[in-house]
Write an enzyme that holds these catalytic residues in place. Sequence first.
Site, PDB file in Angstrom:
ATOM      1  N   TYR A   1       0.689  -1.858  12.887  1.00 34.75           N
ATOM      2  CA  TYR A   1       1.328  -1.121  11.793  1.00 34.75           C
ATOM      3  C   TYR A   1       2.293  -0.086  12.358  1.00 34.75           C
ATOM      4  O   TYR A   1       2.049   0.486  13.426  1.00 34.75           O
ATOM      5  CB  TYR A   1       0.272  -0.386  10.960  1.00 34.75           C
ATOM      6  CG  TYR A   1      -0.569  -1.307  10.095  1.00 34.75           C
ATOM      7  CD1 TYR A   1      -0.097  -1.760   8.871  1.00 34.75           C
ATOM      8  CD2 TYR A   1      -1.842  -1.718  10.503  1.00 34.75           C
ATOM      9  CE1 TYR A   1      -0.866  -2.599   8.062  1.00 34.75           C
ATOM     10  CE2 TYR A   1      -2.620  -2.552   9.701  1.00 34.75           C
ATOM     11  CZ  TYR A   1      -2.119  -2.982   8.482  1.00 34.75           C
ATOM     12  OH  TYR A   1      -2.882  -3.812   7.693  1.00 34.75           O
TER      13      TYR A   1
ATOM     14  N   GLU B   1      -6.049  -7.849  -0.157  1.00 39.55           N
ATOM     15  CA  GLU B   1      -7.405  -7.351   0.121  1.00 39.55           C
ATOM     16  C   GLU B   1      -7.971  -6.690  -1.130  1.00 39.55           C
ATOM     17  O   GLU B   1      -7.211  -6.208  -1.981  1.00 39.55           O
ATOM     18  CB  GLU B   1      -7.336  -6.325   1.269  1.00 39.55           C
ATOM     19  CG  GLU B   1      -8.689  -5.731   1.639  1.00 39.55           C
ATOM     20  CD  GLU B   1      -8.698  -5.011   2.986  1.00 39.55           C
ATOM     21  OE1 GLU B   1      -7.623  -4.831   3.579  1.00 39.55           O
ATOM     22  OE2 GLU B   1      -9.804  -4.642   3.437  1.00 39.55           O
TER      23      GLU B   1
ATOM     24  N   ASN C   1     -12.791  -9.918  11.133  1.00 38.33           N
ATOM     25  CA  ASN C   1     -11.544  -9.146  11.104  1.00 38.33           C
ATOM     26  C   ASN C   1     -11.755  -7.839  11.858  1.00 38.33           C
ATOM     27  O   ASN C   1     -12.780  -7.167  11.677  1.00 38.33           O
ATOM     28  CB  ASN C   1     -11.170  -8.819   9.651  1.00 38.33           C
ATOM     29  CG  ASN C   1     -10.104  -7.729   9.565  1.00 38.33           C
ATOM     30  OD1 ASN C   1      -8.935  -7.977   9.865  1.00 38.33           O
ATOM     31  ND2 ASN C   1     -10.497  -6.508   9.190  1.00 38.33           N
ATOM     32  N   GLU C   2     -10.820  -7.493  12.694  1.00 36.73           N
ATOM     33  CA  GLU C   2     -10.869  -6.220  13.437  1.00 36.73           C
ATOM     34  C   GLU C   2     -12.289  -5.927  13.929  1.00 36.73           C
ATOM     35  O   GLU C   2     -12.852  -4.861  13.661  1.00 36.73           O
ATOM     36  CB  GLU C   2     -10.323  -5.062  12.584  1.00 36.73           C
ATOM     37  CG  GLU C   2      -8.845  -5.233  12.270  1.00 36.73           C
ATOM     38  CD  GLU C   2      -8.123  -3.984  11.773  1.00 36.73           C
ATOM     39  OE1 GLU C   2      -8.781  -2.974  11.480  1.00 36.73           O
ATOM     40  OE2 GLU C   2      -6.877  -4.037  11.689  1.00 36.73           O
TER      41      GLU C   2
ATOM     42  N   GLN D   1       0.493  -5.037   2.356  1.00 38.33           N
ATOM     43  CA  GLN D   1      -0.185  -6.103   1.646  1.00 38.33           C
ATOM     44  C   GLN D   1       0.687  -6.517   0.468  1.00 38.33           C
ATOM     45  O   GLN D   1       1.633  -5.812   0.129  1.00 38.33           O
ATOM     46  CB  GLN D   1      -1.549  -5.651   1.199  1.00 38.33           C
ATOM     47  CG  GLN D   1      -2.451  -5.244   2.365  1.00 38.33           C
ATOM     48  CD  GLN D   1      -3.913  -5.053   1.981  1.00 38.33           C
ATOM     49  OE1 GLN D   1      -4.333  -5.230   0.865  1.00 38.33           O
ATOM     50  NE2 GLN D   1      -4.697  -4.644   2.980  1.00 38.33           N
TER      51      GLN D   1
ATOM     52  N   GLU E   1      -1.769  -8.889  10.134  1.00 43.32           N
ATOM     53  CA  GLU E   1      -1.538  -7.606   9.458  1.00 43.32           C
ATOM     54  C   GLU E   1      -0.377  -6.931  10.157  1.00 43.32           C
ATOM     55  O   GLU E   1      -0.441  -6.663  11.364  1.00 43.32           O
ATOM     56  CB  GLU E   1      -2.788  -6.720   9.509  1.00 43.32           C
ATOM     57  CG  GLU E   1      -3.885  -7.219   8.585  1.00 43.32           C
ATOM     58  CD  GLU E   1      -5.076  -6.285   8.485  1.00 43.32           C
ATOM     59  OE1 GLU E   1      -4.897  -5.057   8.575  1.00 43.32           O
ATOM     60  OE2 GLU E   1      -6.200  -6.807   8.313  1.00 43.32           O
TER      61      GLU E   1
HETATM   62  O1  AHR Z   1      -4.522  -3.207   5.587  1.00 45.57           O
HETATM   63  C1  AHR Z   1      -5.406  -2.129   5.574  1.00 45.57           C
HETATM   64  C2  AHR Z   1      -6.465  -2.220   6.662  1.00 45.57           C
HETATM   65  O2  AHR Z   1      -5.858  -2.094   7.902  1.00 45.57           O
HETATM   66  C3  AHR Z   1      -7.232  -3.504   6.765  1.00 45.57           C
HETATM   67  O3  AHR Z   1      -8.292  -3.580   5.883  1.00 45.57           O
HETATM   68  C4  AHR Z   1      -7.725  -3.478   8.160  1.00 45.57           C
HETATM   69  O4  AHR Z   1      -7.939  -4.759   8.687  1.00 45.57           O
HETATM   70  C5  AHR Z   1      -6.678  -2.677   8.899  1.00 45.57           C
HETATM   71  O5  AHR Z   1      -7.217  -1.685   9.669  1.00 45.57           O
END
Ligand code: AHR
Length: 500
Positions: free
Chosen positions: A248, A25, A172-173, A353, A304
């Site tokens: 995450y 990103e 995205n999101e 990432q 992600e």
């Molecule tokens: O990876 C960091 C961020 O996490 C990304 O930009 C977003 O899609 C997510 O919230």
Amino acid sequence: MTKMVINPNRKLSRINREIYGHFSEHLGRCIYEGIYVGENSPIENVNGMRTDVVEALKEIRVPVLRWPGGCFADEYHWKDGIGPKESRKKIVNTHWGGVVEDNSFGTHEYFELCRQLGCRTYVNGNLGSGTVQEMSEWVEYMTFEGVSPMAELREKNGHKEPWKVDFFGVGNENWGCGGNMNPDFYANEYRRYQTYVRDYKADHHIQKICCGANVDDYEWTKEVLSTCFRHSIPAQHGFMDGLSLHYYVHPEGWEIKGSATDFDEKTWYRTLNKALFMEELICRHGRIMDEFDPEKKIGMIVDEWGTWFTCEPGTNPGFLYQQNTMRDALVAGITLNIFNRHSDRVKMANLAQIVNVLQAVILTEGDQMIRTPTYHVFDMYKYHQDASLVDSSVETEIIGEEEEWKVPNLTESVSEDADGTLHLTMTNLSLEESFDIDALIVDRSIREVKGEIVTDEMRAMNTFEDQDRVRVKKFDGAQITESGVKFTIPACSVLHLELR
Ligand code: AHR
């Protein structure tokens, strides 16, 4: 002795190579500095891409790279990133640190990077703040061959040939940074926008990825699928090829997160317990997907995933730069085993990432580069790419310090590659105990076994001063038995055995 059974007669699903995918990103030092330094940099580069980083990434066989975001994607206007560099628009990267984005890395540079890596392409479009026309023209610019305004513009900018877009994310999101939409609104927008993501080549279909849920938002999955399925065009083919999922691991929760390097045993198990939650997410979102798509034609795309800790002290909080320890190696090993085992539904995953951001495989500082413990796990697991998942199971016991955060001691997955070699990957989550494994392999006599391992104490990491402390080491501890193989897996380790 812990019993394990591997049955190569039962091939369960193909492990798509894209499960080992990555994500880049315009965030912090991921693209700029980490990958792209520009043609005039004193750092060795090919067309602006750092040679050291590209070479290291080729070793782990990066199969696909998602770009340009993330949250950045829904603010990205692709025309800012084409044409002569000196006249490209300078914008503010509002999401990530408020820094100037000079757009020197754009569409042409992304495809050049993928060419150098030899990987597939996954471009994420802007649905949040972009128009249907803008998205449609981007696809035309990238993929149309022949006479058209966008193909002409591409040629004018130095690239006559169209590129190949393998995957395209339609937003995205969009439940959050991509427009704060509710599922019904997004699903209708998805239906509209995806219509104009056209396949200009008859023999190549761009796989369209619909924005899926944040963590355990099962309502989102249900709502989006019901809007897109019940009332959609009769022929589903090409309407939606994948539905994303983002998850995450924050050991101390979203607000506090916790240090990447300074943690205790309790936090170790808590982190691994949270990594194991990925399995529940895949099963529960997967069951909803099964209601609409029982034949599993639509892939779950975990585009992600990874650890998200408090950023390193003294660094820009908007850059999400964190160190990487043996704990990250275990999170990677556990998660990749889960993806392998669910490869009937999980068709792609992208670690967040690739360089210098979150659970990166590579960290850079000036002209120096280090491979993180996570890198080494991807290196050992690369043999699973495009292999067949084989039926396997291992006896486990529950370990850990706090009742709420207990974990199994072991996770594993086994695949068979095109040459008939079996690849067993196993993680030992225990900080104290090694385990003796006796693996029975059904109907297969093993002639040769080779092993490699990543193991160290829980906080061990690679630094710019000590670059190779954690790395893949040869593992000679496996012995062939009459019924298979036996070995002892040390505490706090990720192991790969190659069985012929
Ligand atoms: O990876 C960091 C961020 O996490 C990304 O930009 C977003 O899609 C997510 O919230």
